[in-house]
Design an enzyme around this catalytic site. Structure first.
Site, PDB file in Angstrom:
ATOM      1  N   LYS A  97      10.223  59.714  25.909  1.00 56.45           N
ATOM      2  CA  LYS A  97      10.523  59.275  27.288  1.00 56.45           C
ATOM      3  C   LYS A  97      10.140  60.351  28.299  1.00 56.45           C
ATOM      4  O   LYS A  97      10.739  61.422  28.328  1.00 56.45           O
ATOM      5  CB  LYS A  97      12.016  58.981  27.456  1.00 56.45           C
ATOM      6  N   GLU A 133      15.687  72.481  24.839  1.00 56.61           N
ATOM      7  CA  GLU A 133      15.185  73.581  25.673  1.00 56.61           C
ATOM      8  C   GLU A 133      15.757  73.306  27.052  1.00 56.61           C
ATOM      9  O   GLU A 133      15.383  72.327  27.702  1.00 56.61           O
ATOM     10  CB  GLU A 133      13.657  73.581  25.659  1.00 56.61           C
ATOM     11  N   CYS A 159      11.519  76.462  33.733  1.00 58.01           N
ATOM     12  CA  CYS A 159      12.790  76.802  33.059  1.00 58.01           C
ATOM     13  C   CYS A 159      12.895  78.305  32.861  1.00 58.01           C
ATOM     14  O   CYS A 159      13.983  78.873  32.924  1.00 58.01           O
ATOM     15  CB  CYS A 159      12.879  76.135  31.699  1.00 58.01           C
ATOM     16  N   GLU A 207      20.946  78.366  38.308  1.00 57.36           N
ATOM     17  CA  GLU A 207      19.515  78.056  38.312  1.00 57.36           C
ATOM     18  C   GLU A 207      19.188  77.228  39.558  1.00 57.36           C
ATOM     19  O   GLU A 207      19.818  76.207  39.797  1.00 57.36           O
ATOM     20  CB  GLU A 207      19.177  77.259  37.054  1.00 57.36           C
TER      21      GLU A 207
HETATM   22  P1  ADP Z   1      16.864  66.543  36.362  1.00 57.70           P
HETATM   23  O1  ADP Z   1      18.306  66.684  36.720  1.00 57.70           O
HETATM   24  O2  ADP Z   1      15.991  67.532  36.997  1.00 57.70           O
HETATM   25  O3  ADP Z   1      16.325  65.144  36.496  1.00 57.70           O
HETATM   26  P2  ADP Z   1      17.501  66.231  33.592  1.00 57.70           P
HETATM   27  O4  ADP Z   1      17.805  67.299  32.625  1.00 57.70           O
HETATM   28  O5  ADP Z   1      18.655  65.366  33.996  1.00 57.70           O
HETATM   29  O6  ADP Z   1      16.796  66.906  34.824  1.00 57.70           O
HETATM   30  O7  ADP Z   1      16.366  65.284  33.015  1.00 57.70           O
HETATM   31  C1  ADP Z   1      15.492  65.620  31.982  1.00 57.70           C
HETATM   32  C2  ADP Z   1      15.188  64.395  31.170  1.00 57.70           C
HETATM   33  O8  ADP Z   1      16.419  63.909  30.621  1.00 57.70           O
HETATM   34  C3  ADP Z   1      14.615  63.230  31.966  1.00 57.70           C
HETATM   35  O9  ADP Z   1      13.664  62.539  31.151  1.00 57.70           O
HETATM   36  C4  ADP Z   1      15.819  62.359  32.222  1.00 57.70           C
HETATM   37  O10 ADP Z   1      15.488  61.000  32.416  1.00 57.70           O
HETATM   38  C5  ADP Z   1      16.602  62.542  30.936  1.00 57.70           C
HETATM   39  N1  ADP Z   1      18.046  62.276  31.045  1.00 57.70           N
HETATM   40  C6  ADP Z   1      18.848  62.448  32.122  1.00 57.70           C
HETATM   41  N2  ADP Z   1      20.116  62.103  31.836  1.00 57.70           N
HETATM   42  C7  ADP Z   1      20.127  61.685  30.542  1.00 57.70           C
HETATM   43  C8  ADP Z   1      21.138  61.200  29.642  1.00 57.70           C
HETATM   44  N3  ADP Z   1      22.406  61.073  30.029  1.00 57.70           N
HETATM   45  N4  ADP Z   1      20.776  60.891  28.385  1.00 57.70           N
HETATM   46  C9  ADP Z   1      19.500  61.045  27.981  1.00 57.70           C
HETATM   47  N5  ADP Z   1      18.508  61.471  28.769  1.00 57.70           N
HETATM   48  C10 ADP Z   1      18.805  61.801  30.028  1.00 57.70           C
END
Ligand code: ADP
Length: 500
Positions: free
Chosen positions: A193, A268, A302, A403
């Site tokens: 994804k 990561e 990161c 961060e």
């Molecule tokens: P940001 O806050 O910058 O969007 P995230 O760490 O939330 O960064 O997002 C990184 C990835 O994790 C994206 O592909 C996002 O769609 C996915 N993501 C966000 N929340 C969830 C969740 N609860 N479960 C699984 N994947 C998630």
């Protein structure tokens, strides 16, 4: 966009006309989502919509997982010789190179990063990483372990199964390659994804996956919201492993969701990486690396060395050299212009978040030494932020601890090596770190004492597909890249043979 279109002809701001897949990629086909739900994606340089793509709901995640499970059992993948599997990755690497201009265009359009960086950094790095893991595919083997004359014991390296891979928006193609390369080299199948902010380039890569000749179901790409599609992937009982790049908070959520069937996990996550400048360092070189270490990719890295600690005697000189470097290098502008070093932040949300950290720094009494506001001079639109430098920052301040993920750096001074190491380690994170000194004994000593997955001596953010990448503490679990990256995608099976 018509409801049925899974591919669209688009014209990018640099005039490039190309066919953009917008469907879900399942079983080597682009398909609509069962929900008919769509996700809109924005050009951060102009704040206008590029297009929308299909977003996967729970049923689509199920379909992709079934496709990936079926592919695991199919002779076309299961019995494929490891060398041939490697050849497919080599072919994919070559296709990425052939389509470099399109891929870099999409990355720049959707993410806002400068085109030259996308082309020479992201896309070139994607090809190299895939090629590197293509080379590994037929060199992954177990060992024979001596255990006496009446026994034969050996190990084999087996694939893990269906791998769920969830990635961030900062380096979409590279993050996909870091995860697809080792997973496919080890013979796994994948449901990946991309981030909802940057759904386009990895969908284009999906088309190249098919063209390279990977059998149906081996690679499936699903766009969608993290809390819907991502959460379904993380929790799905048909997925054996989850690999994630993103924030520490989301990493924690994913660990919880993945615990349902005790998935193998690699993460990561975030960082607030320190960069230490000792008084014997080459200050020009330190300023140059310190600049790229935090300002490259709009600061959305990161491993950004975003916490600079400088020994007292050279503090003022370093701050001046660093700011000079920002002035001479961080040219903000249209990301499609070759001279641009810094494009817009990825979204309005990130833009606002950085501005709120700027307010916090001012409020907490740090000195705003440079920048500190939105940059409005690129056609008056876009999520641009002036490179921001706070000095006289102290350890308790939010801007020192958290961060920020933007062109934003805090600089503080220290007296002794002991103090520098103690303060460098005073964080919940442990991803990257840099040490600048001409004293090599000190450099290696500090490198051992720093709590981080990576240390750069006299540089910052050097990254190489052959060298392991990852963090300690709350910056992650496991390693990507290098031979170490294969460990995340293979299990060791021990076989004991009794010879009498
Ligand atoms: P940001 O806050 O910058 O969007 P995230 O760490 O939330 O960064 O997002 C990184 C990835 O994790 C994206 O592909 C996002 O769609 C996915 N993501 C966000 N929340 C969830 C969740 N609860 N479960 C699984 N994947 C998630």
């Amino acid at each position: 966009m018509s409801d049925l279109a899974v591919e669209l002809e688009l014209v990018a701001p640099n005039g490039l006309k190309y066919v953009q897949p917008v469907g879900l990629f399942i079983n080597n086909e682009f398909v609509e989502s069962s929900l008919k739900g769509k996700l809109s994606t924005i050009n951060p340089a102009t704040e206008t919509e590029i297009t929308s793509v299909y977003a996967a709901g729970p049923e689509d995640v199920d379909s992709a997982v079934q496709a990936a499970r079926k592919a695991l059992r199919e002779p076309s993948w299961r019995n494929m010789h490891a060398t041939e599997r490697g050849d497919l990755l080599l072919k994919l690497a070559s296709l990425v190179e052939e389509h470099a201009h399109v891929l870099a265009t999409i990355e720049t359009w959707d993410n806002g990063k400068p085109y030259q960086h996308a082309l020479q950094g992201d896309v070139a790095g994607t090809a190299k990483c895939l090629r590197y893991y293509g080379g590994w595919a037929d060199k992954i083997h177990g060992e024979v372990i001596e255990s006496g004359p009446s026994k034969l014991a050996y190990t084999v390296r087996e694939l893990v199964g269906v791998c769920g891979q969830i990635i961030l928006w900062n380096f979409p193609l590279s993050m996909a390659a870091w995860k697809l390369g080792p997973a496919l080299a080890c013979g796994n199948t994948v449901v990946l994804k991309p981030a909802e902010q940057t759904p386009l380039s990895v969908l284009y890569l999906a088309r190249l996956v098919k063209e390279a000749g990977f059998p149906p179901g081996v690679v499936n790409i699903l766009n969608g919201q993290g809390t819907v599609t991502g959460a379904c992937i993380a929790a799905h009982p048909g997925i054996d492993k989850i690999a994630f790049t993103g924030s520490t908070a989301t990493g924690r959520q994913i660990m919880k969701l993945a615990s349902a069937n005790m998935k193998n996990i690699s993460l990561e996550t975030g960082g607030k990486s320190p960069l230490l400048v000792f008084d014997d360092a080459d200050l020009d070189s330190a300023a140059t690396w310190a600049h790229s270490g935090v300002m490259y990719n709009q600061g959305q890295i990161c491993t950004a060395t975003s916490r600079i600690l400088v020994q007292e005697a050279v503090y003022d000189e370093f701050v001046t050299a660093f700011k000079d470097r920002v002035r001479s290098t961080s040219k903000i502008g249209d990301p499609f212009e070759d001279a641009t070093y810094q494009g817009p932040q990825i979204t309005k949300a990130q833009f606002d978040r950085i501005l709120s950290y700027i307010e916090s720094g001012k409020h907490e009494g740090a000195t705003l030494s440079m920048g500190g506001d939105a940059y409005k001079d690129v056609n008056g639109r876009g999520f641009f932020i002036a490179p921001t430098v706070f000095t006289d920052v102290t350890d308790g301040m939010k801007i020192y601890q958290e961060e920020v993920f933007g062109p934003f750096v805090v600089i503080s001074s220290f007296r002794t090596e002991e103090e520098a190491v103690r303060r460098a380690n005073d964080t919940t994170y442990g991803l990257g770190s840099s040490v600048f000194t001409r004293d090599m004994k000190r450099a290696h000593r500090v490198a051992r004492d720093i709590e981080a997955g990576m240390v750069w001596i006299n540089s910052s953010n050097d990254s190489d597909y052959r060298i392991p990448f990852g963090g300690v503490k709350q910056s992650g679990i496991g390693r990507e890249l290098g031979e170490a990256g294969l460990a995340a995608y293979s299990n060791i099976k021990s076989i004991h043979v009794n010879l009498i």
